[in-house]
Design an enzyme around this catalytic site. Structure first.
Site, PDB file in Angstrom:
ATOM      1  N   ASP A  63      -3.170   8.516  -8.013  1.00 25.91           N
ATOM      2  CA  ASP A  63      -2.313   7.636  -8.813  1.00 25.91           C
ATOM      3  C   ASP A  63      -3.139   6.411  -9.230  1.00 25.91           C
ATOM      4  O   ASP A  63      -3.658   5.704  -8.352  1.00 25.91           O
ATOM      5  CB  ASP A  63      -1.104   7.215  -7.953  1.00 25.91           C
ATOM      6  CG  ASP A  63      -0.146   6.298  -8.703  1.00 25.91           C
ATOM      7  OD1 ASP A  63      -0.501   5.818  -9.794  1.00 25.91           O
ATOM      8  OD2 ASP A  63       0.959   6.072  -8.167  1.00 25.91           O
ATOM      9  N   GLU A  80     -29.523  -5.514  -1.104  1.00 25.02           N
ATOM     10  CA  GLU A  80     -29.519  -4.397  -0.159  1.00 25.02           C
ATOM     11  C   GLU A  80     -29.735  -3.095  -0.926  1.00 25.02           C
ATOM     12  O   GLU A  80     -29.454  -2.020  -0.418  1.00 25.02           O
ATOM     13  CB  GLU A  80     -28.236  -4.374   0.661  1.00 25.02           C
ATOM     14  CG  GLU A  80     -26.955  -4.343  -0.140  1.00 25.02           C
ATOM     15  CD  GLU A  80     -25.728  -4.331   0.740  1.00 25.02           C
ATOM     16  OE1 GLU A  80     -25.564  -3.368   1.491  1.00 25.02           O
ATOM     17  OE2 GLU A  80     -24.942  -5.289   0.672  1.00 25.02           O
ATOM     18  N   CYS A  89     -24.239  -7.782   2.454  1.00 24.13           N
ATOM     19  CA  CYS A  89     -23.801  -8.694   1.381  1.00 24.13           C
ATOM     20  C   CYS A  89     -24.010 -10.163   1.734  1.00 24.13           C
ATOM     21  O   CYS A  89     -23.741 -11.040   0.913  1.00 24.13           O
ATOM     22  CB  CYS A  89     -22.329  -8.472   1.069  1.00 24.13           C
ATOM     23  SG  CYS A  89     -21.968  -6.816   0.539  1.00 24.13           S
ATOM     24  N   THR A 149     -14.696   1.595  -5.227  1.00 25.64           N
ATOM     25  CA  THR A 149     -15.159   0.216  -4.987  1.00 25.64           C
ATOM     26  C   THR A 149     -16.648   0.064  -5.313  1.00 25.64           C
ATOM     27  O   THR A 149     -17.311  -0.824  -4.803  1.00 25.64           O
ATOM     28  CB  THR A 149     -14.870  -0.240  -3.534  1.00 25.64           C
ATOM     29  OG1 THR A 149     -15.615   0.584  -2.626  1.00 25.64           O
ATOM     30  CG2 THR A 149     -13.401  -0.145  -3.191  1.00 25.64           C
ATOM     31  N   HIS A 175     -16.074 -13.284  -0.420  1.00 26.78           N
ATOM     32  CA  HIS A 175     -16.839 -12.075  -0.725  1.00 26.78           C
ATOM     33  C   HIS A 175     -15.816 -11.045  -1.238  1.00 26.78           C
ATOM     34  O   HIS A 175     -14.764 -10.858  -0.625  1.00 26.78           O
ATOM     35  CB  HIS A 175     -17.549 -11.562   0.534  1.00 26.78           C
ATOM     36  CG  HIS A 175     -18.084 -10.180   0.352  1.00 26.78           C
ATOM     37  ND1 HIS A 175     -18.968  -9.864  -0.649  1.00 26.78           N
ATOM     38  CD2 HIS A 175     -17.814  -9.001   0.995  1.00 26.78           C
ATOM     39  CE1 HIS A 175     -19.255  -8.578  -0.599  1.00 26.78           C
ATOM     40  NE2 HIS A 175     -18.554  -8.029   0.391  1.00 26.78           N
ATOM     41  N   ASN A 214     -17.827  -4.113  -6.959  1.00 27.56           N
ATOM     42  CA  ASN A 214     -18.569  -4.772  -5.880  1.00 27.56           C
ATOM     43  C   ASN A 214     -20.028  -4.970  -6.292  1.00 27.56           C
ATOM     44  O   ASN A 214     -20.693  -4.036  -6.742  1.00 27.56           O
ATOM     45  CB  ASN A 214     -18.493  -3.921  -4.594  1.00 27.56           C
ATOM     46  CG  ASN A 214     -18.912  -4.722  -3.359  1.00 27.56           C
ATOM     47  OD1 ASN A 214     -19.407  -5.849  -3.470  1.00 27.56           O
ATOM     48  ND2 ASN A 214     -18.708  -4.145  -2.181  1.00 27.56           N
TER      49      ASN A 214
HETATM   50  P1  HMG Z   1      -8.446   4.289   1.104  1.00 34.89           P
HETATM   51  O1  HMG Z   1      -8.382   4.452   2.571  1.00 34.89           O
HETATM   52  O2  HMG Z   1      -8.528   5.518   0.289  1.00 34.89           O
HETATM   53  O3  HMG Z   1      -7.234   3.460   0.554  1.00 34.89           O
HETATM   54  O4  HMG Z   1      -9.655   3.353   0.741  1.00 34.89           O
HETATM   55  P2  HMG Z   1      -5.813   3.187   1.229  1.00 34.89           P
HETATM   56  O5  HMG Z   1      -5.110   4.453   1.478  1.00 34.89           O
HETATM   57  O6  HMG Z   1      -5.964   2.213   2.363  1.00 34.89           O
HETATM   58  O7  HMG Z   1      -5.142   2.410   0.001  1.00 34.89           O
HETATM   59  C1  HMG Z   1      -5.620   1.203  -0.424  1.00 34.89           C
HETATM   60  C2  HMG Z   1      -4.423   0.327  -0.770  1.00 34.89           C
HETATM   61  O8  HMG Z   1      -3.786   0.904  -1.907  1.00 34.89           O
HETATM   62  C3  HMG Z   1      -3.359   0.274   0.332  1.00 34.89           C
HETATM   63  O9  HMG Z   1      -2.839  -1.034   0.321  1.00 34.89           O
HETATM   64  C4  HMG Z   1      -2.301   1.246  -0.172  1.00 34.89           C
HETATM   65  O10 HMG Z   1      -0.991   0.955   0.317  1.00 34.89           O
HETATM   66  C5  HMG Z   1      -2.397   0.998  -1.657  1.00 34.89           C
HETATM   67  P3  HMG Z   1      -2.768  -1.854   1.701  1.00 34.89           P
HETATM   68  O11 HMG Z   1      -1.924  -1.048   2.619  1.00 34.89           O
HETATM   69  O12 HMG Z   1      -4.194  -1.918   2.210  1.00 34.89           O
HETATM   70  O13 HMG Z   1      -2.210  -3.172   1.303  1.00 34.89           O
HETATM   71  N1  HMG Z   1      -1.877   2.123  -2.465  1.00 34.89           N
HETATM   72  C6  HMG Z   1      -1.152   1.953  -3.594  1.00 34.89           C
HETATM   73  N2  HMG Z   1      -0.739   0.832  -4.238  1.00 34.89           N
HETATM   74  C7  HMG Z   1      -0.023   1.002  -5.381  1.00 34.89           C
HETATM   75  N3  HMG Z   1       0.295   2.222  -5.889  1.00 34.89           N
HETATM   76  C8  HMG Z   1      -0.085   3.354  -5.270  1.00 34.89           C
HETATM   77  C9  HMG Z   1      -0.851   3.243  -4.066  1.00 34.89           C
HETATM   78  N4  HMG Z   1      -1.403   4.138  -3.220  1.00 34.89           N
HETATM   79  C10 HMG Z   1      -2.019   3.451  -2.248  1.00 34.89           C
HETATM   80  N5  HMG Z   1       0.230   4.536  -5.772  1.00 34.89           N
HETATM   81  C11 HMG Z   1     -11.055   1.560   1.544  1.00 34.89           C
HETATM   82  C12 HMG Z   1      -9.684   1.947   0.997  1.00 34.89           C
HETATM   83  C13 HMG Z   1     -11.207   0.041   1.519  1.00 34.89           C
HETATM   84  C14 HMG Z   1     -11.162   2.042   2.995  1.00 34.89           C
HETATM   85  C15 HMG Z   1     -12.151   2.230   0.686  1.00 34.89           C
HETATM   86  O14 HMG Z   1     -12.050   1.803  -0.650  1.00 34.89           O
HETATM   87  C16 HMG Z   1     -13.545   1.972   1.187  1.00 34.89           C
HETATM   88  O15 HMG Z   1     -14.027   2.580   2.135  1.00 34.89           O
HETATM   89  N6  HMG Z   1     -14.298   1.024   0.505  1.00 34.89           N
HETATM   90  C17 HMG Z   1     -15.648   0.674   0.871  1.00 34.89           C
HETATM   91  C18 HMG Z   1     -15.692  -0.292   2.053  1.00 34.89           C
HETATM   92  C19 HMG Z   1     -15.219  -1.679   1.704  1.00 34.89           C
HETATM   93  O16 HMG Z   1     -15.191  -2.079   0.567  1.00 34.89           O
HETATM   94  N7  HMG Z   1     -14.881  -2.456   2.762  1.00 34.89           N
HETATM   95  C20 HMG Z   1     -14.471  -3.842   2.574  1.00 34.89           C
HETATM   96  C21 HMG Z   1     -14.787  -4.724   3.778  1.00 34.89           C
HETATM   97  S1  HMG Z   1     -16.499  -4.598   4.266  1.00 34.89           S
HETATM   98  C22 HMG Z   1     -17.329  -5.538   3.051  1.00 34.89           C
HETATM   99  O17 HMG Z   1     -16.737  -6.244   2.299  1.00 34.89           O
HETATM  100  C23 HMG Z   1     -18.811  -5.367   2.990  1.00 34.89           C
HETATM  101  C24 HMG Z   1     -19.327  -4.550   1.815  1.00 34.89           C
HETATM  102  O18 HMG Z   1     -19.243  -5.298   0.613  1.00 34.89           O
HETATM  103  C25 HMG Z   1     -20.759  -4.103   2.078  1.00 34.89           C
HETATM  104  C26 HMG Z   1     -21.808  -5.122   2.476  1.00 34.89           C
HETATM  105  O19 HMG Z   1     -21.579  -6.081   3.207  1.00 34.89           O
HETATM  106  O20 HMG Z   1     -22.965  -4.875   2.113  1.00 34.89           O
HETATM  107  C27 HMG Z   1     -18.532  -3.281   1.593  1.00 34.89           C
END
Ligand code: HMG
Length: 384
Positions: free
Chosen positions: A29, A79, A111, A152, A233, A272
């Protein structure tokens, strides 16, 4: 002595994938990406764009303003390193024609390293107040196709100069910082895609924020009311929103939008940018804020997985509007080209040859510099 950010510029790839296109292809979605993750588009670098060309393009805008005169060091935070030995900043030093009397080094801690670079730059300027340091943060966020992290992805670079009596933001001396040896996100040398424990990474991000903020608040005696705006961040914009909601418990949606909304605009478009992400947020805030921020304090949170978090702050300087590159940033974003899903996957699969032969890369649209090819394992850059 007041030390801080004198001028700042942002660059991202000339190509993007709309997250609705990704959602359709993945059978998801679109609201999950657009609302749940909070992203509209992700910057996708073509084969002839890398962290060096993005970094040089961001810094080139500063050079054109004369902002690089007096630079004695180039600190490159990334990185997405391209060489285990030679710093990516050396190529940028060559492309920009920086003086020989210039220290050049690359820094890494996911980051977070751009903030480490900022801190080191401030130390160098404190010792030689007549000098400037150029800090560049550039990255390409890349995850496995079809993985939760895919939506992301993104790319971009931010270049800024650190000087005494800066024209944009004086950085406050107080700071709260926190480190913990965790495996929330990492990329072994032999992989080109980041590995991530997604949900865990969001928890560690918040844990580090709370620890850093508590320490900052104790040291400075300030409360959340002392800040006009906050920049976080931004791995994806919903993460920054959730982070602020953790600090400002019970904040209304309207107030949340008021204190962080402008800082999220560019990230929603570029995705990102890892090391650059907090600084993309600062550029976005300064470029979009209708309120005059002169003399106002902004709260800043830097996070790098693995992990290090730092909460710090700065005071926006009177006259800051005169040094912003808002038109250049908006022109860049408005003129980007949209990729089809097939083009996105083709670019994703275009690997850098590793056979030591001579390879010329196809010419896409880039900024002033491009990654032209590779020959005997040497990367070749040229003016576009
Ligand atoms: P996921 O597990 O597929 O997503 O990936 P989800 O199921 O948790 O859904 C995300 C949100 O969308 C949820 O909201 C859902 O409810 C909502 P929340 O519950 O969190 O408030 N949702 C909807 N909303 C509206 N309509 C819909 C719908 N369906 C679902 N139909 C995850 C999410 C972040 C895990 C994934 O994107 C990921 O692994 N990303 C990469 C890691 C990341 O970015 N982490 C962030 C923190 S770490 C960081 O910032 C460091 C980094 O930049 C690296 C560095 O330091 O070098 C990553």
């Amino acid at each position: 002595m007041n030390i801080g950010i004198d001028q700042i510029s942002f660059y991202t790839s000339q190509y993007f994938l709309d997250l609705r296109t990704l959602a359709e292809a993945r059978g998801v979605d679109p609201d999950k990406y657009v609302i749940g993750i909070g992203q509209s588009k992700m910057g996708i670098p073509p084969p002839d764009e890398d962290v060096v060309t993005m970094a040089a393009s961001a810094a080139f805008q500063l050079k054109e303003q004369g902002a690089l005169d007096g630079v004695e060091a180039l600190l490159f935070a990334t990185e997405s390193g391209i060489d285990q030995s030679k710093a990516a900043g050396m190529f940028v030093h060559g492309l920009l024609g920086l003086p020989e009397r210039c220290r050049v080094v690359e820094l890494k801690q996911a980051c977070y390293s751009a903030t480490a670079a900022l801190r080191m730059a401030m130390g160098l300027v404190a010792m030689r107040p007549q000098s400037k340091v150029l800090v560049i943060a550039a990255d390409i966020a890349r995850y496995e196709l079809g993985s939760p992290g895919e939506s992301t992805q993104g790319c971009g670079a931010v270049a800024f100069t650190i000087s005494a009596d800066p024209r944009l933001i004086v950085i406050d001396p107080e700071s709260g910082f926190y480190a913990d040896d965790v495996m929330d996100f990492w990329r072994p040398n032999y992989l080109s895609e980041a590995q991530v424990d997604g949900k865990y990474s969001t928890l560690v991000y918040i844990k580090a924020l709370k620890a850093a903020w508590t320490q900052y608040a104790e040291e400075s005696g300030r409360s959340l009311d002392d800040f006009a705006r906050f920049c976080y961040h931004i791995p994806f914009t919903r993460m920054a929103a959730k982070a602020h909601q953790k600090l400002a418990r019970g904040i209304s949606d309207e107030e949340l939008e008021n204190v962080i909304g402008e800082s999220l605009i560019y990230s929603r478009e570029a995705g990102n940018c890892y090391t650059a992400s907090l600084y993309v947020g600062i550029v976005s805030l300064l470029d979009h804020c209708a309120e005059d921020l002169s003399g106002k304090r902004i709260g800043l949170y830097s996070y790098g997985s693995g992990c290090v978090g730092e909460f710090f702050s700065g005071v926006v300087q009177p006259g800051y509007h005169d040094v912003l590159l808002t038109n250049e940033h908006q022109k860049l974003l408005n003129e980007r080209m949209e990729l089809t899903f097939q083009q996105y996957e083709d670019i994703y699969h275009y690997g850098i040859p590793t056979d030591g032969g001579e390879h010329v890369f196809p010419q896409y649209r880039t900024g002033p510099f491009r990654f032209a090819g590779i020959e005997r394992h040497k990367r070749i850059y040229e003016e576009a």
